[in-house]
Write a protein that holds these residues in place. Structure first.
Motif, PDB file in Angstrom:
ATOM      1  N   UNK A  41       0.849  -1.205   0.000  1.00 22.25           N
ATOM      2  CA  UNK A  41       0.000   0.000   0.000  1.00 22.25           C
ATOM      3  C   UNK A  41       0.882   1.251   0.000  1.00 22.25           C
ATOM      4  N   UNK A  42       0.261   2.332  -0.411  1.00 24.31           N
ATOM      5  CA  UNK A  42       0.971   3.625  -0.435  1.00 24.31           C
ATOM      6  C   UNK A  42       1.372   4.025   0.973  1.00 24.31           C
ATOM      7  N   UNK A  43       2.559   4.568   1.120  1.00 25.82           N
ATOM      8  CA  UNK A  43       2.963   5.163   2.395  1.00 25.82           C
ATOM      9  C   UNK A  43       4.018   6.226   2.114  1.00 25.82           C
ATOM     10  N   UNK A  44       3.598   7.448   2.232  1.00 25.49           N
ATOM     11  CA  UNK A  44       4.472   8.579   1.896  1.00 25.49           C
ATOM     12  C   UNK A  44       5.801   8.560   2.658  1.00 25.49           C
ATOM     13  N   UNK A  45       5.757   8.025   3.885  1.00 24.18           N
ATOM     14  CA  UNK A  45       6.962   8.083   4.715  1.00 24.18           C
ATOM     15  C   UNK A  45       8.005   7.035   4.311  1.00 24.18           C
ATOM     16  N   UNK A  46       7.577   6.015   3.587  1.00 27.21           N
ATOM     17  CA  UNK A  46       8.509   4.936   3.219  1.00 27.21           C
ATOM     18  C   UNK A  46       9.459   5.422   2.120  1.00 27.21           C
ATOM     19  N   UNK A  47      10.681   4.875   2.085  1.00 26.43           N
ATOM     20  CA  UNK A  47      11.704   5.396   1.151  1.00 26.43           C
ATOM     21  C   UNK A  47      11.282   5.403  -0.316  1.00 26.43           C
ATOM     22  N   UNK A  48      10.527   4.401  -0.752  1.00 27.93           N
ATOM     23  CA  UNK A  48      10.097   4.447  -2.162  1.00 27.93           C
ATOM     24  C   UNK A  48       8.586   4.650  -2.286  1.00 27.93           C
ATOM     25  N   UNK A  49       7.968   5.187  -1.224  1.00 26.72           N
ATOM     26  CA  UNK A  49       6.565   5.624  -1.313  1.00 26.72           C
ATOM     27  C   UNK A  49       5.527   4.543  -1.070  1.00 26.72           C
ATOM     28  N   UNK A  50       5.974   3.297  -0.859  1.00 28.22           N
ATOM     29  CA  UNK A  50       5.056   2.178  -0.618  1.00 28.22           C
ATOM     30  C   UNK A  50       5.594   1.325   0.515  1.00 28.22           C
ATOM     31  N   UNK A  51       4.665   0.558   1.092  1.00 31.74           N
ATOM     32  CA  UNK A  51       5.061  -0.325   2.186  1.00 31.74           C
ATOM     33  C   UNK A  51       4.353  -1.657   2.017  1.00 31.74           C
ATOM     34  N   UNK A  52       5.038  -2.728   2.381  1.00 34.55           N
ATOM     35  CA  UNK A  52       4.375  -4.041   2.391  1.00 34.55           C
ATOM     36  C   UNK A  52       4.067  -4.396   3.845  1.00 34.55           C
ATOM     37  N   UNK A  53       2.785  -4.633   4.130  1.00 33.50           N
ATOM     38  CA  UNK A  53       2.409  -5.116   5.460  1.00 33.50           C
ATOM     39  C   UNK A  53       2.489  -6.640   5.389  1.00 33.50           C
ATOM     40  N   UNK A  54       3.514  -7.178   6.046  1.00 30.51           N
ATOM     41  CA  UNK A  54       3.836  -8.598   5.844  1.00 30.51           C
ATOM     42  C   UNK A  54       2.933  -9.505   6.655  1.00 30.51           C
ATOM     43  N   UNK A  55       2.587 -10.662   6.046  1.00 31.93           N
ATOM     44  CA  UNK A  55       1.873 -11.672   6.829  1.00 31.93           C
ATOM     45  C   UNK A  55       2.575 -13.021   6.783  1.00 31.93           C
ATOM     46  N   UNK A  56       3.659 -13.101   6.018  1.00 33.53           N
ATOM     47  CA  UNK A  56       4.423 -14.349   5.959  1.00 33.53           C
ATOM     48  C   UNK A  56       5.869 -14.015   5.609  1.00 33.53           C
ATOM     49  N   UNK A  57       6.786 -14.738   6.240  1.00 28.74           N
ATOM     50  CA  UNK A  57       8.205 -14.475   5.943  1.00 28.74           C
ATOM     51  C   UNK A  57       8.980 -15.789   5.964  1.00 28.74           C
ATOM     52  N   UNK A  58       9.909 -15.938   5.030  1.00 33.56           N
ATOM     53  CA  UNK A  58      10.908 -17.008   5.130  1.00 33.56           C
ATOM     54  C   UNK A  58      12.246 -16.314   5.345  1.00 33.56           C
ATOM     55  N   UNK A  59      12.892 -16.682   6.430  1.00 31.53           N
ATOM     56  CA  UNK A  59      14.239 -16.133   6.640  1.00 31.53           C
ATOM     57  C   UNK A  59      15.194 -17.116   5.974  1.00 31.53           C
ATOM     58  N   UNK A  60      15.725 -16.736   4.840  1.00 28.39           N
ATOM     59  CA  UNK A  60      16.566 -17.656   4.058  1.00 28.39           C
ATOM     60  C   UNK A  60      17.946 -17.780   4.703  1.00 28.39           C
ATOM     61  N   UNK A  61      18.483 -16.643   5.108  1.00 29.62           N
ATOM     62  CA  UNK A  61      19.792 -16.672   5.786  1.00 29.62           C
ATOM     63  C   UNK A  61      19.961 -15.437   6.664  1.00 29.62           C
ATOM     64  N   UNK A  62      20.353 -15.662   7.911  1.00 32.41           N
ATOM     65  CA  UNK A  62      20.657 -14.526   8.792  1.00 32.41           C
ATOM     66  C   UNK A  62      22.123 -14.155   8.571  1.00 32.41           C
ATOM     67  N   UNK A  63      22.348 -12.947   8.113  1.00 29.76           N
ATOM     68  CA  UNK A  63      23.717 -12.524   7.796  1.00 29.76           C
ATOM     69  C   UNK A  63      24.508 -12.259   9.070  1.00 29.76           C
ATOM     70  N   UNK A  64      25.809 -12.495   8.970  1.00 28.86           N
ATOM     71  CA  UNK A  64      26.707 -12.046  10.043  1.00 28.86           C
ATOM     72  C   UNK A  64      26.780 -10.522   9.987  1.00 28.86           C
ATOM     73  N   UNK A  65      27.440  -9.925  10.973  1.00 29.69           N
ATOM     74  CA  UNK A  65      27.496  -8.462  10.968  1.00 29.69           C
ATOM     75  C   UNK A  65      28.214  -7.977   9.698  1.00 29.69           C
ATOM     76  N   UNK A  66      27.536  -7.146   8.924  1.00 25.12           N
ATOM     77  CA  UNK A  66      28.066  -6.742   7.619  1.00 25.12           C
ATOM     78  C   UNK A  66      29.268  -5.812   7.808  1.00 25.12           C
ATOM     79  N   UNK A  67      30.402  -6.112   7.159  1.00 25.78           N
ATOM     80  CA  UNK A  67      31.619  -5.339   7.450  1.00 25.78           C
ATOM     81  C   UNK A  67      31.726  -4.009   6.696  1.00 25.78           C
ATOM     82  N   UNK A  68      30.618  -3.510   6.183  1.00 27.45           N
ATOM     83  CA  UNK A  68      30.678  -2.176   5.564  1.00 27.45           C
ATOM     84  C   UNK A  68      29.764  -1.266   6.349  1.00 27.45           C
ATOM     85  N   UNK A  69      30.336  -0.185   6.828  1.00 21.63           N
ATOM     86  CA  UNK A  69      29.517   0.812   7.516  1.00 21.63           C
ATOM     87  C   UNK A  69      29.916   2.202   7.043  1.00 21.63           C
TER      88      UNK A  69
END
Ligand code: 4AD
Ligand code: MG
Length: 440
Positions: free
Chosen positions: A86-114
């Motif tokens: 749905x539309x959401x002005x505050x979201x970075x690309x103007x839309x938001x997904x209200x999630x009802x299902x998720x598959x966590x494929x892989x939990x990343x280690x702490x990303x070494x770029x900051x």
């Protein structure tokens, strides 16, 4: 361990860009976590894929069983998410997904770029930095550039022709060649396809290639790589003007394609497209080396001794008055590669050109007619300490049905650097090679 994914089948999955276009209803997206923040009740994930980013919101009340895992999601974890968009002005690309299902494929280690990494560390982590929006945008533009080069030459009925990369001798300047131990014999990595291309035009007449070229450049500049992708063409029966026409049309075609196909990417790079537009509309000026010297003297009070190559500072001063590329032609013969012929009207200069890019981008293309005078070429080669025997195959091209011909080479990364408005040529290629950078 990687979770079995459920969106493997294309029909179950929407790219983020397509989901944004869809704008409402159910979607399934997959990708990597670009940003995440959350509280005890909610998690906001900005998910990215190759097409774009989108904000997804996960409410704890819907995911009570999975919440402990969802809480562990960090930057660059890989996920599949289902929900309502749905539309959401505050979201970075103007839309938001209200999630009802998720598959966590892989939990990343702490990303070494900051945020506070310097250029050197980003270079070390280049394999991970490719995921940044900046590099993704550049790589997409690079892909357009390569497509467009091929498209242009094919539309003009050029054949694609391939030359060897392991070669016995040079073409440009000897000292910039990489030596290879070839079964205990010396060979070199090619700086150009040109000498082989000259043999092939007697068979195919109009040919092009896009291939790596190698230069053992010791200079640390924003324009030199040791391995770069070289788009070259060679053509039978053509003179300097015609060759320059091809170079100009090629550059115009590539710029047009990028402006048409990569608006989003140019925006991400904050590239001012207005700076490219004059190159589509105007023809590129053609001036001789002598005229450049005169102009440097009269307008910029810079004195260059006749016969000296133009240095970066002189090229930049000269180009400061131009908003399109400029062809500089007829450079002094003695400083030029052996195959560039003397101008019969003025034997002190060669029938050659460089195309200089605007905005301080320097030489983007180098080209010339090719010498038909074998004795003159032998003299130049000897003067440069080359072994004439290594070139006997080349001189054969002048013995059997010799014809006027010529061609040019374009550094694709130089062109991409200009089009994208990059500070360094290193960002125009995924894994740059310079004297100081071999890994990754
Ligand atoms: O001017 P160059 O040396 O010309 C040739 O190699 C000819 N044999 C080409 C031909 O006529 N077929 O190189 C051509 C172009 C330059 O204009 C520049 O854009 C690019 O290759 N180039 C480099 N790009 C990145 N890093 C380097 N070290 C480069 N050296 C040349
Ligand atoms: Mg050159």
């Amino acid at each position: 361990m990687i979770k079995k994914t459920e969106t493997e089948k294309e029909e179950h999955y929407t790219s983020i860009a397509d989901a944004l276009r869809q704008g409402s209803g159910r979607v399934a997206v997959r990708g990597w976590v670009y940003r995440e923040r959350g509280s005890n009740e909610m998690k906001f994930i900005v998910l990215r894929d190759s097409s774009n980013v989108i904000q997804c919101v996960l409410k704890k009340e819907k995911f009570t069983k999975q919440w402990a895992d969802i809480d562990k999601i960090r930057i660059e974890s890989s996920l599949e998410i289902w929900g309502e968009i749905k539309k959401d002005e505050r979201a970075p690309t103007g839309y938001e997904i209200v999630a009802d299902k998720i598959t966590i494929v892989h939990i990343a280690e702490e990303f070494p770029i900051n945020k506070d990494l310097n250029e050197e560390l980003l270079g070390d982590r280049r394999h991970l930095w490719l995921r940044s929006r900046k590099m993704t945008a550049i790589l997409k533009i690079r892909s357009t550039v390569f497509h467009a080069i091929r498209e242009y030459f094919e539309s003009k009925k050029f054949y694609e022709f391939h030359s060897p990369f392991l070669i016995p001798g040079g073409a440009e300047d000897g000292p910039t060649m990489f030596e290879v131990n070839y079964f205990k014999k010396k060979m070199y990595l090619a700086q150009t396809w040109q000498l082989y291309a000259e043999s092939a035009i007697f068979s195919l007449e109009k040919i092009f290639t896009i291939a790596p070229s190698f230069r053992a450049e010791e200079s640390k500049t924003s324009r030199h790589l040791t391995e770069y992708w070289h788009a070259e063409m060679e053509i039978a029966w053509a003179g300097l003007k015609e060759i320059m026409n091809y170079a100009e049309e090629l550059v115009k075609h590539v710029i047009k394609r990028v402006i048409d196909n990569n608006k989003e990417e140019l925006k991400i790079l904050e590239r001012d497209v207005k700076k490219l537009e004059p190159s589509l509309k105007k023809s590129f000026p053609r001036v001789t080396y002598d005229e450049v010297l005169k102009e440097l003297k009269s307008r910029h009070r810079m004195e260059v001794a006749w016969g000296k190559d133009l240095r970066t500072i002189e090229e930049e001063k000269f180009m400061s008055l131009h908003d399109t590329p400029v062809f500089v032609t007829h450079y002094p013969k003695d400083t030029m590669a052996f195959y560039k012929p003397r101008d019969p009207k003025n034997p002190k200069v060669a029938l050659c050109f460089d195309m200089l890019g605007p905005e301080g981008n320097g030489e983007i293309i180098g080209g010339s007619e090719r010498d038909m005078d074998v004795e003159d070429m032998k003299k130049s080669l000897k003067a440069k300490g080359e072994k004439i025997e290594d070139y006997s195959y080349y001189f054969d091209t002048r013995r059997y049905g010799n014809i006027p011909h010529g061609g040019f080479g374009m550094g694709t990364e130089r062109l991409i650097k200009w089009i994208c408005g990059l500070e360094s040529i290193k960002d125009a290629i995924a894994f740059p090679r310079t004297q100081g950078r071999m890994i990754p």
